[in-house]
Write a protein that holds these residues in place. Structure first.
Motif: not given
Length: 195
Positions: A78-106
């Protein structure tokens, strides 16, 4: 088997994504529109967890995720986070830097292995990261035109056969790309698993 295949076609990007629907999962919902902080995006929705495997947004990004079943899988918990949440988060980004920031925080410790791909008309805004289950930090890499994901024991042979077949085909339009992926080829030893 999940497949992503994309091409630069004149003034746009053509891409296809086929996703195997596991029988034990609830059926995904059709693409829906979302808006967050001025970014509009479209993505299908997985009912459990409300995540996704792909999305497009009004900043010109196409993002997608493939599971990596050949990597080091963690025991389900139950501690695992769904990888589908990563797509949900990066879909909201309007720059590649923001996408990389979300990935780094994953949280890699709480994630099963995956490949995250990012497409954009601007080549400087493309790339992928691969988490094989053991890294502590993700490194951005160039995005190949084809990616495959499968839990099949013959996955390496299947990927080799599919890649060789696709590389031999002439793709000059989105229609060609779609036709290629609807062809059910290559047929190896009368087995459609290779198609």
């Amino acid at each position: 088997m999940c497949v992503i295949d994309w091409r630069e076609l004149d003034d746009h990007i053509g891409w296809v994504f086929t996703r195997d629907e596991a029988r034990h999962r609830p059926k995904a919902l059709p693409p829906q529109r979302f808006r967050n902080a001025g970014v509009e995006y479209l993505r299908p929705v997985v009912p459990v967890g409300q995540g996704s495997w792909m999305a497009v947004n009004n900043a010109g990004f196409i993002v997608f995720l493939l599971n990596d079943y050949q990597a080091v899988l963690k025991p389900n918990s139950s501690d695992l986070q769904s990888r589908g949440q990563l797509i949900r988060a990066v879909a909201q980004c309007n720059t590649i830097e923001a996408i990389k920031g979300v990935v780094e925080a994953w949280s890699l410790k709480r994630s099963q292995p995956f490949v995250l791909g990012v497409l954009h008309q601007d080549k400087q805004r493309r790339g992928m990261v691969h988490y094989s289950g053991t890294e502590t930090q993700l490194v951005w890499q160039p995005l190949p035109q084809q990616l495959y994901s499968s839990g099949d024991p013959e996955v390496n042979d299947i990927i080799r056969a599919r890649t060789a077949y696709v590389d031999q085909q002439q793709v000059g339009s989105l229609e060609d790309l779609i036709r290629l992926h609807q062809s059910h080829k290559p047929l190896v030893n009368d087995d459609f698993i290779y198609s």
